[in-house]
Design a protein around this motif. Sequence first.
Motif, PDB file in Angstrom:
ATOM      1  N   VAL A 292       0.842  -1.186   0.000  1.00 40.08           N
ATOM      2  CA  VAL A 292       0.000   0.000   0.000  1.00 40.08           C
ATOM      3  C   VAL A 292       0.882   1.242   0.000  1.00 40.08           C
ATOM      4  O   VAL A 292       1.891   1.306   0.709  1.00 40.08           O
ATOM      5  CB  VAL A 292      -0.948   0.022   1.223  1.00 40.08           C
ATOM      6  CG1 VAL A 292      -0.180  -0.026   2.525  1.00 40.08           C
ATOM      7  CG2 VAL A 292      -1.847   1.258   1.203  1.00 40.08           C
ATOM      8  N   THR A 293       0.537   2.206  -0.838  1.00 41.82           N
ATOM      9  CA  THR A 293       1.217   3.495  -0.890  1.00 41.82           C
ATOM     10  C   THR A 293       0.205   4.577  -0.568  1.00 41.82           C
ATOM     11  O   THR A 293      -0.839   4.666  -1.219  1.00 41.82           O
ATOM     12  CB  THR A 293       1.825   3.742  -2.283  1.00 41.82           C
ATOM     13  OG1 THR A 293       2.724   2.685  -2.604  1.00 41.82           O
ATOM     14  CG2 THR A 293       2.587   5.061  -2.311  1.00 41.82           C
ATOM     15  N   ASP A 294       0.526   5.389   0.456  1.00 42.31           N
ATOM     16  CA  ASP A 294      -0.447   6.392   0.887  1.00 42.31           C
ATOM     17  C   ASP A 294       0.277   7.532   1.586  1.00 42.31           C
ATOM     18  O   ASP A 294       1.099   7.308   2.477  1.00 42.31           O
ATOM     19  CB  ASP A 294      -1.461   5.749   1.852  1.00 42.31           C
ATOM     20  CG  ASP A 294      -2.719   6.594   2.013  1.00 42.31           C
ATOM     21  OD1 ASP A 294      -2.598   7.803   2.281  1.00 42.31           O
ATOM     22  OD2 ASP A 294      -3.831   6.037   1.894  1.00 42.31           O
ATOM     23  N   GLU A 295      -0.029   8.768   1.172  1.00 43.02           N
ATOM     24  CA  GLU A 295       0.591   9.934   1.796  1.00 43.02           C
ATOM     25  C   GLU A 295       0.277  10.019   3.287  1.00 43.02           C
ATOM     26  O   GLU A 295       1.010  10.644   4.052  1.00 43.02           O
ATOM     27  CB  GLU A 295       0.114  11.215   1.098  1.00 43.02           C
ATOM     28  CG  GLU A 295       0.581  11.363  -0.343  1.00 43.02           C
ATOM     29  CD  GLU A 295       2.074  11.575  -0.461  1.00 43.02           C
ATOM     30  OE1 GLU A 295       2.642  12.225   0.445  1.00 43.02           O
ATOM     31  OE2 GLU A 295       2.668  11.074  -1.431  1.00 43.02           O
ATOM     32  N   ALA A 296      -0.799   9.365   3.708  1.00 40.30           N
ATOM     33  CA  ALA A 296      -1.180   9.393   5.120  1.00 40.30           C
ATOM     34  C   ALA A 296      -0.159   8.684   6.007  1.00 40.30           C
ATOM     35  O   ALA A 296      -0.170   8.858   7.229  1.00 40.30           O
ATOM     36  CB  ALA A 296      -2.559   8.756   5.314  1.00 40.30           C
ATOM     37  N   LEU A 297       0.748   7.911   5.409  1.00 41.96           N
ATOM     38  CA  LEU A 297       1.799   7.249   6.183  1.00 41.96           C
ATOM     39  C   LEU A 297       2.879   8.242   6.627  1.00 41.96           C
ATOM     40  O   LEU A 297       3.674   7.936   7.522  1.00 41.96           O
ATOM     41  CB  LEU A 297       2.421   6.109   5.380  1.00 41.96           C
ATOM     42  CG  LEU A 297       1.504   4.908   5.121  1.00 41.96           C
ATOM     43  CD1 LEU A 297       2.179   3.907   4.183  1.00 41.96           C
ATOM     44  CD2 LEU A 297       1.111   4.229   6.425  1.00 41.96           C
ATOM     45  N   GLY A 298       2.935   9.397   5.998  1.00 43.29           N
ATOM     46  CA  GLY A 298       3.793  10.480   6.469  1.00 43.29           C
ATOM     47  C   GLY A 298       5.276  10.180   6.462  1.00 43.29           C
ATOM     48  O   GLY A 298       5.972  10.456   7.422  1.00 43.29           O
ATOM     49  N   LEU A 299       5.790   9.641   5.365  1.00 42.04           N
ATOM     50  CA  LEU A 299       7.177   9.211   5.238  1.00 42.04           C
ATOM     51  C   LEU A 299       7.527   8.250   6.395  1.00 42.04           C
ATOM     52  O   LEU A 299       8.220   8.603   7.338  1.00 42.04           O
ATOM     53  CB  LEU A 299       8.150  10.390   5.207  1.00 42.04           C
ATOM     54  CG  LEU A 299       9.451  10.114   4.437  1.00 42.04           C
ATOM     55  CD1 LEU A 299      10.096  11.411   3.978  1.00 42.04           C
ATOM     56  CD2 LEU A 299      10.444   9.313   5.244  1.00 42.04           C
ATOM     57  N   PRO A 300       7.007   7.032   6.324  1.00 39.36           N
ATOM     58  CA  PRO A 300       7.176   6.074   7.409  1.00 39.36           C
ATOM     59  C   PRO A 300       8.610   5.562   7.503  1.00 39.36           C
ATOM     60  O   PRO A 300       9.294   5.422   6.496  1.00 39.36           O
ATOM     61  CB  PRO A 300       6.225   4.942   7.015  1.00 39.36           C
ATOM     62  CG  PRO A 300       6.215   4.992   5.510  1.00 39.36           C
ATOM     63  CD  PRO A 300       6.291   6.460   5.172  1.00 39.36           C
ATOM     64  N   THR A 301       9.050   5.291   8.710  1.00 43.36           N
ATOM     65  CA  THR A 301      10.417   4.804   8.911  1.00 43.36           C
ATOM     66  C   THR A 301      10.484   3.389   9.461  1.00 43.36           C
ATOM     67  O   THR A 301      11.478   2.697   9.242  1.00 43.36           O
ATOM     68  CB  THR A 301      11.197   5.737   9.851  1.00 43.36           C
ATOM     69  OG1 THR A 301      10.413   5.965  11.027  1.00 43.36           O
ATOM     70  CG2 THR A 301      11.504   7.054   9.166  1.00 43.36           C
ATOM     71  N   THR A 302       9.460   2.948  10.173  1.00 36.84           N
ATOM     72  CA  THR A 302       9.458   1.576  10.677  1.00 36.84           C
ATOM     73  C   THR A 302       8.069   1.233  11.187  1.00 36.84           C
ATOM     74  O   THR A 302       7.175   2.079  11.241  1.00 36.84           O
ATOM     75  CB  THR A 302      10.511   1.387  11.787  1.00 36.84           C
ATOM     76  OG1 THR A 302      10.697  -0.007  12.047  1.00 36.84           O
ATOM     77  CG2 THR A 302      10.104   2.086  13.064  1.00 36.84           C
ATOM     78  N   SER A 303       7.900  -0.033  11.570  1.00 36.31           N
ATOM     79  CA  SER A 303       6.613  -0.472  12.106  1.00 36.31           C
ATOM     80  C   SER A 303       6.839  -1.548  13.153  1.00 36.31           C
ATOM     81  O   SER A 303       7.910  -2.155  13.225  1.00 36.31           O
ATOM     82  CB  SER A 303       5.704  -1.010  10.982  1.00 36.31           C
ATOM     83  OG  SER A 303       6.208  -2.231  10.472  1.00 36.31           O
ATOM     84  N   ALA A 304       5.819  -1.773  13.962  1.00 39.16           N
ATOM     85  CA  ALA A 304       5.876  -2.814  14.984  1.00 39.16           C
ATOM     86  C   ALA A 304       4.458  -3.231  15.318  1.00 39.16           C
ATOM     87  O   ALA A 304       3.524  -2.423  15.230  1.00 39.16           O
ATOM     88  CB  ALA A 304       6.589  -2.317  16.241  1.00 39.16           C
ATOM     89  N   HIS A 305       4.298  -4.482  15.704  1.00 33.02           N
ATOM     90  CA  HIS A 305       2.999  -4.957  16.138  1.00 33.02           C
ATOM     91  C   HIS A 305       2.879  -4.860  17.651  1.00 33.02           C
ATOM     92  O   HIS A 305       3.794  -5.238  18.386  1.00 33.02           O
ATOM     93  CB  HIS A 305       2.766  -6.405  15.699  1.00 33.02           C
ATOM     94  CG  HIS A 305       2.228  -6.522  14.318  1.00 33.02           C
ATOM     95  ND1 HIS A 305       3.021  -6.394  13.197  1.00 33.02           N
ATOM     96  CD2 HIS A 305       0.950  -6.727  13.859  1.00 33.02           C
ATOM     97  CE1 HIS A 305       2.276  -6.532  12.110  1.00 33.02           C
ATOM     98  NE2 HIS A 305       1.022  -6.743  12.487  1.00 33.02           N
TER      99      HIS A 305
END
Length: 339
Positions: A292-305
């Motif tokens: 998924v590509t979405d500007e709402a991610l705000g230049l994401p750098t990482t993720s975690a559950h």
Amino acid sequence: MSHATRRRMAVIAAAVACTAAAACGSTDDTAQPAPAAQSVRIATAYELPGDRAYPEGIAADPRSGDVYVGSYSTGAVYRATPGTKRAEVFLPESADGRKTANGLKVDQAGRLWVTDSTAGVTVYDTATRAALARFDVPGAGARFVNDLAITPDGTAYLTDSVRGVVYRVTTGQLAEAAAHGGKAELTTQFDLNAVLAPHAADGFTLNGIVADASGRYLLVVDMGAGELFRISLAPNAADAVRKVELRGGNLVHGDGLDLRDNTLWVVQNTDNALARWTVTDDGAGATLDKRVTDEALGLPTTSAHSGDQNLVVSSQFDKGGPMGPGTPKPFTIVAVEGI
């Protein structure tokens, strides 16, 4: 903003914005195909305090449900507790001499590991907030300690994006450092320069890193070339480092990684993208399931559950931060559903 801070943020700008093949080793920066899009929902999970947070790393404590977020620009660490919507300062700016807060992880003993890209990693007791030990990169010269993973036996592995190596800190080394002044040096466990794609001498390569649940191997991404590597943790492995076969896409601009069983989530920062991959049982191959590509991610750098929530760090580095002028919106961690 001080001159020193501007210099540090310029470094991260190079890390997340390297797109040219000559500089970063990438041979294909075009949009990659992905399976048919499905409904994805992006919503604010936590708000962060301050107007200069520019978050970079995140860690979830499975025992308490607490979520920790690091600020690249100030070195502060924030904590969000279950049932709240706004994180609070857990460690203040420049705590214990740290200049940044990049990769974060909470280990099985409840200790919080916080990397400082300019120096190394500091380990904290989450109950008392006390610094237990600090491990610094030895010698002079460029370094960029980026992300870390912790294996089931408590060993930590850390990437250096400039030197192209993976450092290791064992539980024994941590105990030894904590008992003798709290300071020690990082030691290189894996040098990947022989297998990395051609890149500028000062180009950024290794970034996100994860360990599989059984402790058999690590996965680490080369953000410039868009490649993924499997590092065997078996003693005296003959072929310790091998390239993972990627099917259906690449990992150019790959930043933070999150692995659950055989599912790997990859944040691709300047693409404003989050991708989900299925990894083979042996870690030798991975297939793109959804992106998924979405500007709402705000230049994401990482993720975690955290539980069933997929939390993504919205850095906004391109909104008055290290990647461009402008005014950021309030800083947040977002929850992404449907991927």
